[in-house]
Write a protein that holds these residues in place. Structure first.
Motif, PDB file in Angstrom:
ATOM      1  N   ASP A   1       1.702  18.121  51.447  1.00 42.84           N
ATOM      2  CA  ASP A   1       1.672  18.984  52.617  1.00 42.84           C
ATOM      3  C   ASP A   1       2.382  20.307  52.391  1.00 42.84           C
ATOM      4  O   ASP A   1       2.199  21.255  53.166  1.00 42.84           O
ATOM      5  CB  ASP A   1       2.269  18.262  53.833  1.00 42.84           C
ATOM      6  CG  ASP A   1       3.717  17.863  53.608  1.00 42.84           C
ATOM      7  OD1 ASP A   1       4.068  17.500  52.458  1.00 42.84           O
ATOM      8  OD2 ASP A   1       4.507  17.896  54.574  1.00 42.84           O
ATOM      9  N   LYS A   2       3.177  20.416  51.311  1.00 43.00           N
ATOM     10  CA  LYS A   2       3.910  21.652  51.028  1.00 43.00           C
ATOM     11  C   LYS A   2       3.588  22.243  49.660  1.00 43.00           C
ATOM     12  O   LYS A   2       3.661  23.461  49.481  1.00 43.00           O
ATOM     13  CB  LYS A   2       5.421  21.405  51.119  1.00 43.00           C
ATOM     14  CG  LYS A   2       5.906  20.962  52.480  1.00 43.00           C
ATOM     15  CD  LYS A   2       7.411  20.750  52.467  1.00 43.00           C
ATOM     16  CE  LYS A   2       7.911  20.300  53.841  1.00 43.00           C
ATOM     17  NZ  LYS A   2       7.457  18.911  54.138  1.00 43.00           N
ATOM     18  N   ARG A   3       3.242  21.380  48.683  1.00 41.15           N
ATOM     19  CA  ARG A   3       3.023  21.855  47.315  1.00 41.15           C
ATOM     20  C   ARG A   3       1.938  21.026  46.631  1.00 41.15           C
ATOM     21  O   ARG A   3       1.669  19.895  47.036  1.00 41.15           O
ATOM     22  CB  ARG A   3       4.323  21.737  46.487  1.00 41.15           C
ATOM     23  CG  ARG A   3       5.428  22.677  46.929  1.00 41.15           C
ATOM     24  CD  ARG A   3       6.711  22.406  46.184  1.00 41.15           C
ATOM     25  NE  ARG A   3       7.238  21.079  46.484  1.00 41.15           N
ATOM     26  CZ  ARG A   3       7.923  20.775  47.581  1.00 41.15           C
ATOM     27  NH1 ARG A   3       8.168  21.712  48.474  1.00 41.15           N
ATOM     28  NH2 ARG A   3       8.362  19.547  47.766  1.00 41.15           N
ATOM     29  N   THR A   4       1.354  21.601  45.588  1.00 37.25           N
ATOM     30  CA  THR A   4       0.427  20.884  44.713  1.00 37.25           C
ATOM     31  C   THR A   4       1.008  20.861  43.308  1.00 37.25           C
ATOM     32  O   THR A   4       1.533  21.878  42.829  1.00 37.25           O
ATOM     33  CB  THR A   4      -0.958  21.553  44.697  1.00 37.25           C
ATOM     34  OG1 THR A   4      -1.582  21.375  45.966  1.00 37.25           O
ATOM     35  CG2 THR A   4      -1.844  20.939  43.622  1.00 37.25           C
ATOM     36  N   THR A   5       0.894  19.701  42.656  1.00 37.57           N
ATOM     37  CA  THR A   5       1.450  19.527  41.315  1.00 37.57           C
ATOM     38  C   THR A   5       0.398  18.977  40.366  1.00 37.57           C
ATOM     39  O   THR A   5      -0.363  18.074  40.722  1.00 37.57           O
ATOM     40  CB  THR A   5       2.654  18.570  41.348  1.00 37.57           C
ATOM     41  OG1 THR A   5       3.677  19.121  42.171  1.00 37.57           O
ATOM     42  CG2 THR A   5       3.219  18.351  39.949  1.00 37.57           C
ATOM     43  N   VAL A   6       0.373  19.524  39.168  1.00 31.61           N
ATOM     44  CA  VAL A   6      -0.411  18.958  38.063  1.00 31.61           C
ATOM     45  C   VAL A   6       0.584  18.400  37.054  1.00 31.61           C
ATOM     46  O   VAL A   6       1.500  19.102  36.612  1.00 31.61           O
ATOM     47  CB  VAL A   6      -1.305  20.017  37.399  1.00 31.61           C
ATOM     48  CG1 VAL A   6      -2.041  19.412  36.193  1.00 31.61           C
ATOM     49  CG2 VAL A   6      -2.301  20.574  38.403  1.00 31.61           C
ATOM     50  N   ASP A   7       0.409  17.129  36.688  1.00 30.24           N
ATOM     51  CA  ASP A   7       1.373  16.421  35.851  1.00 30.24           C
ATOM     52  C   ASP A   7       0.633  15.759  34.687  1.00 30.24           C
ATOM     53  O   ASP A   7      -0.245  14.920  34.895  1.00 30.24           O
ATOM     54  CB  ASP A   7       2.089  15.358  36.697  1.00 30.24           C
ATOM     55  CG  ASP A   7       3.296  14.745  35.995  1.00 30.24           C
ATOM     56  OD1 ASP A   7       3.378  14.830  34.769  1.00 30.24           O
ATOM     57  OD2 ASP A   7       4.149  14.173  36.695  1.00 30.24           O
ATOM     58  N   VAL A   8       0.977  16.151  33.469  1.00 33.03           N
ATOM     59  CA  VAL A   8       0.375  15.576  32.262  1.00 33.03           C
ATOM     60  C   VAL A   8       1.465  14.854  31.488  1.00 33.03           C
ATOM     61  O   VAL A   8       2.486  15.449  31.142  1.00 33.03           O
ATOM     62  CB  VAL A   8      -0.249  16.666  31.374  1.00 33.03           C
ATOM     63  CG1 VAL A   8      -0.914  16.041  30.147  1.00 33.03           C
ATOM     64  CG2 VAL A   8      -1.243  17.494  32.161  1.00 33.03           C
ATOM     65  N   LEU A   9       1.258  13.573  31.217  1.00 33.40           N
ATOM     66  CA  LEU A   9       2.289  12.763  30.580  1.00 33.40           C
ATOM     67  C   LEU A   9       1.700  11.966  29.419  1.00 33.40           C
ATOM     68  O   LEU A   9       0.701  11.264  29.583  1.00 33.40           O
ATOM     69  CB  LEU A   9       2.933  11.818  31.601  1.00 33.40           C
ATOM     70  CG  LEU A   9       4.188  11.063  31.158  1.00 33.40           C
ATOM     71  CD1 LEU A   9       5.051  10.727  32.390  1.00 33.40           C
ATOM     72  CD2 LEU A   9       3.841   9.750  30.449  1.00 33.40           C
ATOM     73  N   LEU A  10       2.328  12.090  28.262  1.00 39.13           N
ATOM     74  CA  LEU A  10       1.945  11.326  27.079  1.00 39.13           C
ATOM     75  C   LEU A  10       3.173  10.578  26.583  1.00 39.13           C
ATOM     76  O   LEU A  10       4.207  11.178  26.297  1.00 39.13           O
ATOM     77  CB  LEU A  10       1.423  12.251  25.980  1.00 39.13           C
ATOM     78  CG  LEU A  10       1.198  11.620  24.605  1.00 39.13           C
ATOM     79  CD1 LEU A  10       0.111  10.556  24.684  1.00 39.13           C
ATOM     80  CD2 LEU A  10       0.825  12.677  23.573  1.00 39.13           C
ATOM     81  N   ALA A  11       3.079   9.254  26.485  1.00 36.14           N
ATOM     82  CA  ALA A  11       4.178   8.428  25.991  1.00 36.14           C
ATOM     83  C   ALA A  11       3.595   7.373  25.071  1.00 36.14           C
ATOM     84  O   ALA A  11       2.827   6.510  25.505  1.00 36.14           O
ATOM     85  CB  ALA A  11       4.936   7.776  27.151  1.00 36.14           C
ATOM     86  N   LYS A  12       3.954   7.420  23.792  1.00 36.57           N
ATOM     87  CA  LYS A  12       3.330   6.508  22.836  1.00 36.57           C
ATOM     88  C   LYS A  12       4.167   6.433  21.556  1.00 36.57           C
ATOM     89  O   LYS A  12       4.956   7.328  21.255  1.00 36.57           O
ATOM     90  CB  LYS A  12       1.926   6.980  22.496  1.00 36.57           C
ATOM     91  CG  LYS A  12       1.882   8.382  21.887  1.00 36.57           C
ATOM     92  CD  LYS A  12       0.455   8.870  21.663  1.00 36.57           C
ATOM     93  CE  LYS A  12      -0.192   8.175  20.506  1.00 36.57           C
ATOM     94  NZ  LYS A  12      -1.518   8.748  20.176  1.00 36.57           N
ATOM     95  N   TYR A  13       3.962   5.349  20.837  1.00 35.08           N
ATOM     96  CA  TYR A  13       4.559   5.228  19.515  1.00 35.08           C
ATOM     97  C   TYR A  13       3.769   6.088  18.531  1.00 35.08           C
ATOM     98  O   TYR A  13       2.534   6.103  18.542  1.00 35.08           O
ATOM     99  CB  TYR A  13       4.571   3.776  19.046  1.00 35.08           C
ATOM    100  CG  TYR A  13       5.690   2.958  19.663  1.00 35.08           C
ATOM    101  CD1 TYR A  13       6.983   3.030  19.153  1.00 35.08           C
ATOM    102  CD2 TYR A  13       5.458   2.145  20.762  1.00 35.08           C
ATOM    103  CE1 TYR A  13       8.021   2.299  19.717  1.00 35.08           C
ATOM    104  CE2 TYR A  13       6.486   1.407  21.332  1.00 35.08           C
ATOM    105  CZ  TYR A  13       7.760   1.492  20.806  1.00 35.08           C
ATOM    106  OH  TYR A  13       8.792   0.780  21.368  1.00 35.08           O
ATOM    107  N   VAL A  14       4.484   6.799  17.689  1.00 37.68           N
ATOM    108  CA  VAL A  14       3.850   7.646  16.683  1.00 37.68           C
ATOM    109  C   VAL A  14       3.209   6.757  15.618  1.00 37.68           C
ATOM    110  O   VAL A  14       3.828   5.802  15.136  1.00 37.68           O
ATOM    111  CB  VAL A  14       4.880   8.592  16.030  1.00 37.68           C
ATOM    112  CG1 VAL A  14       4.217   9.446  14.952  1.00 37.68           C
ATOM    113  CG2 VAL A  14       5.534   9.470  17.087  1.00 37.68           C
ATOM    114  N   ARG A  15       1.961   7.055  15.262  1.00 36.36           N
ATOM    115  CA  ARG A  15       1.250   6.272  14.252  1.00 36.36           C
ATOM    116  C   ARG A  15       1.320   6.958  12.889  1.00 36.36           C
ATOM    117  O   ARG A  15       1.327   8.180  12.797  1.00 36.36           O
ATOM    118  CB  ARG A  15      -0.204   6.063  14.667  1.00 36.36           C
ATOM    119  CG  ARG A  15      -0.347   5.196  15.914  1.00 36.36           C
ATOM    120  CD  ARG A  15      -1.802   4.949  16.259  1.00 36.36           C
ATOM    121  NE  ARG A  15      -1.922   4.052  17.401  1.00 36.36           N
ATOM    122  CZ  ARG A  15      -1.943   2.725  17.299  1.00 36.36           C
ATOM    123  NH1 ARG A  15      -1.877   2.148  16.105  1.00 36.36           N
ATOM    124  NH2 ARG A  15      -2.044   1.977  18.381  1.00 36.36           N
TER     125      ARG A  15
END
Length: 218
Positions: free
Chosen positions: A31-45
């Motif tokens: 109702d007050k703001r819009t957010t774009v959230d990109v999240l990557l969490a992983k073990y490195v291969r």
């Protein structure tokens, strides 16, 4: 100009990871703001595509306020990079190094991380401290639970807590809660959302942003 900057940044965040697998992007319209959230969490291969003991956490957020003008309520950007290493026998605990970039500056941090992942449950968190003068202790927790409802649908619940405790007795403390409740089908999740923030010391100022979220895993 600020709106264009926000849209360009949001597009870059999405396009930059579009070729990756199972990288979630969340769009939260409040109702007050819009957010774009990109999240990557992983073990490195490694070169053989086998997961190593290094765990990588990357998060990029862009927020625009509906009351934005050319000088006030400008878009807010947050970029977090963290790397940790799972030593044998620590049962999910690991040392972690974190770098965070906000509108107000860059903050290198170090501390300890905890991680537990199951098929429908994730618990991730850390306690870190700034490697700067007048440091702040940051306690971060993200937990997600997605139990099956039937063969096509899962319940989607997520709670995120960000707690900043300054070592200066005169500085304000800052607490953020991000709550999500909805449904998940395939790679898509959607539902109700609320972001809460309290700032102060003794007397707190509370800001809320409630609305709906849509999450897709590329």
């Amino acid at each position: 100009m600020s709106t264009k900057l926000f849209l360009i940044t949001a597009f870059v965040l999405i396009a930059g990871i579009s070729k990756a697998q199972h990288v979630p992007i969340e769009v939260f319209g409040g109702d007050k703001r819009t957010t774009v959230d990109v999240l990557l969490a992983k073990y490195v291969r490694n070169k053989k595509e086998v997961a190593s003991k290094f765990f990588f956490f990357n998060r990029n957020r862009a927020t625009v306020d509906y009351k934005m003008t050319t000088t006030t309520n400008l878009p807010q950007f947050a970029f977090t990079e963290a790397i940790s290493y799972d030593f044998k026998g620590l049962h999910g605990f690991a040392p972690v190094a974190v770098v965070q970039l906000f509108n107000r500056g860059v903050y290198p941090r170090a501390g300890i991380r905890y991680l537990k992942i199951k098929s429908n449950f994730t618990f991730f968190g850390w306690t870190v401290i700034d490697l700067l003068k007048k440091p702040t202790v940051d306690v971060f927790v993200l937990t997600r639970y997605t139990p099956k409802l039937n063969s096509k649908w899962n319940l989607y619940t997520q709670a995120e807590l960000i707690n900043d405790f300054p070592t200066q007795h005169t500085a304000n403390m800052n607490f953020t809660q991000r709550l999500r409740l909805g449904l998940k089908t395939g790679l898509v999740s959607f539902g109700a959302a609320a972001d809460l923030n309290e700032t102060g010391r003794g007397n707190y100022t509370t800001i809320t942003n409630t609305g709906a979220f849509l999450r897709y895993e590329f």
